[in-house]
Design an enzyme around this catalytic site. Structure first.
Site, mmCIF file in Angstrom:
data_model
loop_
_atom_site.group_PDB
_atom_site.id
_atom_site.type_symbol
_atom_site.label_atom_id
_atom_site.label_comp_id
_atom_site.label_asym_id
_atom_site.label_seq_id
_atom_site.Cartn_x
_atom_site.Cartn_y
_atom_site.Cartn_z
ATOM 1 N N ASP A 1 0.807 -1.091 0.103
ATOM 2 C CA ASP A 1 -0.233 -0.034 0.067
ATOM 3 C C ASP A 1 1.005 1.098 0.150
ATOM 4 O O ASP A 1 2.061 1.294 0.539
ATOM 5 C CB ASP A 1 -1.116 0.132 1.346
ATOM 6 C CG ASP A 1 -2.215 1.089 0.991
ATOM 7 O OD1 ASP A 1 -3.184 0.442 0.731
ATOM 8 O OD2 ASP A 1 -1.876 2.203 1.108
ATOM 9 N N ARG B 1 -19.396 -9.981 0.575
ATOM 10 C CA ARG B 1 -20.200 -8.959 1.222
ATOM 11 C C ARG B 1 -19.551 -8.464 2.523
ATOM 12 O O ARG B 1 -18.878 -9.209 3.254
ATOM 13 C CB ARG B 1 -21.444 -9.830 1.699
ATOM 14 C CG ARG B 1 -22.316 -10.461 0.489
ATOM 15 C CD ARG B 1 -23.470 -11.608 1.081
ATOM 16 N NE ARG B 1 -22.857 -12.630 2.024
ATOM 17 C CZ ARG B 1 -23.345 -13.487 2.503
ATOM 18 N NH1 ARG B 1 -24.471 -13.277 2.754
ATOM 19 N NH2 ARG B 1 -22.812 -14.451 3.115
ATOM 20 N N GLU B 2 -19.669 -7.112 2.744
ATOM 21 C CA GLU B 2 -19.081 -6.734 3.955
ATOM 22 C C GLU B 2 -19.845 -7.104 5.221
ATOM 23 O O GLU B 2 -21.111 -7.307 5.075
ATOM 24 C CB GLU B 2 -19.146 -5.284 3.750
ATOM 25 C CG GLU B 2 -18.351 -4.240 2.744
ATOM 26 C CD GLU B 2 -18.256 -2.987 2.880
ATOM 27 O OE1 GLU B 2 -18.064 -2.460 3.664
ATOM 28 O OE2 GLU B 2 -18.544 -2.256 1.690
ATOM 29 N N GLU C 1 -14.402 -10.478 -7.131
ATOM 30 C CA GLU C 1 -14.423 -10.816 -5.854
ATOM 31 C C GLU C 1 -15.917 -10.739 -5.779
ATOM 32 O O GLU C 1 -16.725 -9.928 -6.392
ATOM 33 C CB GLU C 1 -13.748 -10.092 -4.972
ATOM 34 C CG GLU C 1 -13.870 -8.450 -5.222
ATOM 35 C CD GLU C 1 -14.933 -7.936 -4.361
ATOM 36 O OE1 GLU C 1 -16.027 -8.617 -3.664
ATOM 37 O OE2 GLU C 1 -15.506 -6.885 -4.832
ATOM 38 N N ARG D 1 -20.358 4.344 3.121
ATOM 39 C CA ARG D 1 -20.799 4.736 1.840
ATOM 40 C C ARG D 1 -22.118 4.460 1.125
ATOM 41 O O ARG D 1 -22.514 3.485 1.345
ATOM 42 C CB ARG D 1 -19.486 4.068 1.022
ATOM 43 C CG ARG D 1 -18.273 4.578 0.979
ATOM 44 C CD ARG D 1 -17.137 3.810 0.266
ATOM 45 N NE ARG D 1 -16.997 2.662 1.007
ATOM 46 C CZ ARG D 1 -16.197 1.530 0.656
ATOM 47 N NH1 ARG D 1 -15.244 2.080 -0.465
ATOM 48 N NH2 ARG D 1 -15.716 0.726 1.311
ATOM 49 N N CYS E 1 -20.285 -0.981 -3.307
ATOM 50 C CA CYS E 1 -20.260 -2.074 -4.352
ATOM 51 C C CYS E 1 -21.514 -1.593 -5.405
ATOM 52 O O CYS E 1 -21.682 -1.165 -6.406
ATOM 53 C CB CYS E 1 -20.305 -3.239 -4.229
ATOM 54 S SG CYS E 1 -18.876 -4.054 -3.448
ATOM 55 N N THR F 1 -12.970 -4.613 -9.282
ATOM 56 C CA THR F 1 -13.991 -4.572 -10.103
ATOM 57 C C THR F 1 -13.772 -3.385 -11.123
ATOM 58 O O THR F 1 -13.582 -2.320 -11.044
ATOM 59 C CB THR F 1 -15.298 -4.045 -9.445
ATOM 60 O OG1 THR F 1 -15.682 -5.122 -8.411
ATOM 61 C CG2 THR F 1 -16.600 -4.077 -10.361
ATOM 62 N N LYS G 1 -24.956 -1.365 6.512
ATOM 63 C CA LYS G 1 -25.768 -2.658 6.921
ATOM 64 C C LYS G 1 -24.867 -2.973 8.533
ATOM 65 O O LYS G 1 -23.825 -2.465 8.428
ATOM 66 C CB LYS G 1 -25.314 -3.627 5.794
ATOM 67 C CG LYS G 1 -24.014 -3.805 5.702
ATOM 68 C CD LYS G 1 -23.579 -4.841 4.457
ATOM 69 C CE LYS G 1 -23.892 -6.168 4.935
ATOM 70 N NZ LYS G 1 -23.473 -7.312 4.161
#
EC number: 1.1.1.22
Length: 440
Positions: free
Chosen positions: A31, A156-157, A153, A329, A262, A123, A322
């Site tokens: 990173d 799901r978060e 990928e 976001r 996403c 993505t 969620k």
């Protein structure tokens, strides 16, 4: 054991790197942010994801996992290089490939091992893997054979680790059978079905999958809005639909709509991708429009109940888009809060994880509570925006005890109507009748 480099330690990159290390590969995550790398070296995850911190610590101890901000320390020795950098949304809805291009050029500048496989996890629009191949070639200092493979990928978060180890399928898009087999071999310990296709199809599978799930969410929300007008109960309607195995129950829960990193980004991007080949994706345009309007349905109920929201003490329960994530976001709570503030309401909010992110968005325009009870204290109305387990399990008697005259706007249908009717509250939900307590 294979030598793997993962470029990017955001959500996808970090999950990918840690899980590949967990199944025995030697993984180095890169990173550009030194402070993030230092944090990760200490075993501290920069994102909230159940179980992730434990896996980071375990694999740091085992020596399978490394972190660096110096590409030259990892890329030259890597058999596989995963690109997992961000593709943020541009103003027109298309994907910004700036970070992808930068990653590709960095790979080209440091590549030295013959036949390294570059695996695109990010993505990306259809055709991007071909561009990545050209960007790498343009940056090479010598003729070094390599291949680029698409491997989208489907995480799901909040359940990403489980989704990695118990995935329904692994999609590999490649024009080179040997490279596809090498990537498949990386995942062999997971014992997950592999689907091989070409790169363009793999790229589109990712967008099409997310767009379809977003469509199910917007569809059931439209049925919920219709249910209210016809006297039907969306909970029963959705359950009855889901009993048909052709439909299934997943993503048929009415609420405030989809959010996160996403679905909003990918649906907008797919509309742009379609437009780029002169195809108007009218169905998906409607899905997006329905989702944008859905949080306002609950707000309109508040306006109808109170008339004016000016000065109303308002509790917001849940801020993340969620449960089990700190990601805000495109969260429905943002739309709700902004409109409540514009209407003159006084807002205080509670979330077990995401309050820090909320402060970056709202600053001191709202108050932040350390508990549900504190948030509800003497409130005129309460909005449930995120169905955290502690919110779902909160007895309705607590609302009755803490609020002035309890008026609840449940955006996630956390309570049954029968339960609401047993308490002295006014209860509004999505796609169901209103339960109103007649005060003497």
């Amino acid at each position: 054991m294979s030598r793997v480099t993962v470029m990017g330690t955001g959500y996808v990159g970090l999950i990918t790197g840690v899980c590949l290390a967990e199944i025995g590969h030697s993984v180095t995550c890169i990173d550009i942010a030194p402070e993030k790398i230092e944090q990760l070296r200490r075993g501290i995850s920069p994102i909230f994801e159940p179980g992730l911190t434990d896996l980071i610590e375990e694999n740091l101890r085992s020596g399978n996992l490394w972190f660096t901000n110096k590409p030259e320390e990892a890329i030259p020795q890597s058999e596989f290089i995963f690109i997992a950098v961000g593709t943020p949304q541009r103003e027109d809805g298309s994907a910004d490939l700036t970070y992808i291009q930068q990653a590709a050029k960095t790979i080209g500048a440091h590549l030295s091992i013959l036949n390294t496989v570059i695996v695109t996890k990010s993505t990306v629009p259809v055709g991007t893997n071909g561009k990545i191949e050209e960007w790498i070639k343009d940056s090479l200092h010598a003729t070094i054979p390599f291949d680029v493979v698409s491997n989208p990928e489907f995480l799901r978060e909040g359940s990403a680790i489980q989704d990695t180890f118990q995935a329904d399928r692994i999609v590999i898009g490649s024009e080179n059978e040997e490279s596809a087999q090498r990537v498949a071999a990386l995942y062999e310990p997971m014992n997950i079905p592999i689907f091989n296709t070409n790169r363009e199809s793999a790229e589109l599978i990712k967008y099409a999958s997310n767009a379809f799930l977003a469509t199910k969410i917007s569809f059931i929300n439209e049925i919920a809005n219709l249910s209210e007008k016809l006297g039907a109960d969306i909970s029963d309607v959705a359950y009855g639909m889901g009993l048909d195995h052709r439909i299934g129950t997943a993503f048929l829960k009415a609420g405030l709509g989809y959010g996160g990193s996403c679905f909003p980004k990918d649906t907008n991007a797919l509309v742009q991708i379609a437009g780029g080949v002169d195809h108007r994706f009218e169905l998906l345009e409607s899905v997006i429009k329905v989702n944008q309007q859905q949080p306002l349905k609950l707000l309109n109920k508040a306006v109808q109940h109170f008339g004016s929201l000016q000065g109303k003490e308002t509790a917001i329960l849940g801020l993340a888009f969620k449960p089990n994530t700190d990601d805000m976001r495109e969260a429905a709570s943002i739309t709700l809060i902004e409109h409540l503030l514009a209407a003159g309401a006084k807002v205080r909010a509670y979330d077990p994880i995401a309050a820090g992110h909320a402060q970056k968005i709202f600053g001191d325009r709202i108050e932040y509570s350390g508990s549900i009870e504190e948030c509800l204290h003497q409130a005129d109305m309460a909005f449930i925006a995120t169905e955290w387990e502690e919110i779902k399990l909160l007895p309705l008697s607590i609302y009755q005890k803490q609020m002035k005259h309890p008026v609840i706007f449940d955006g996630r249908n956390c309570y049954s109507l029968a339960e609401a009717e047993r308490h002295q509250i006014d209860y509004y939900s999505i796609g169901r009748k209103t339960s109103t307590f007649i005060r003497k």
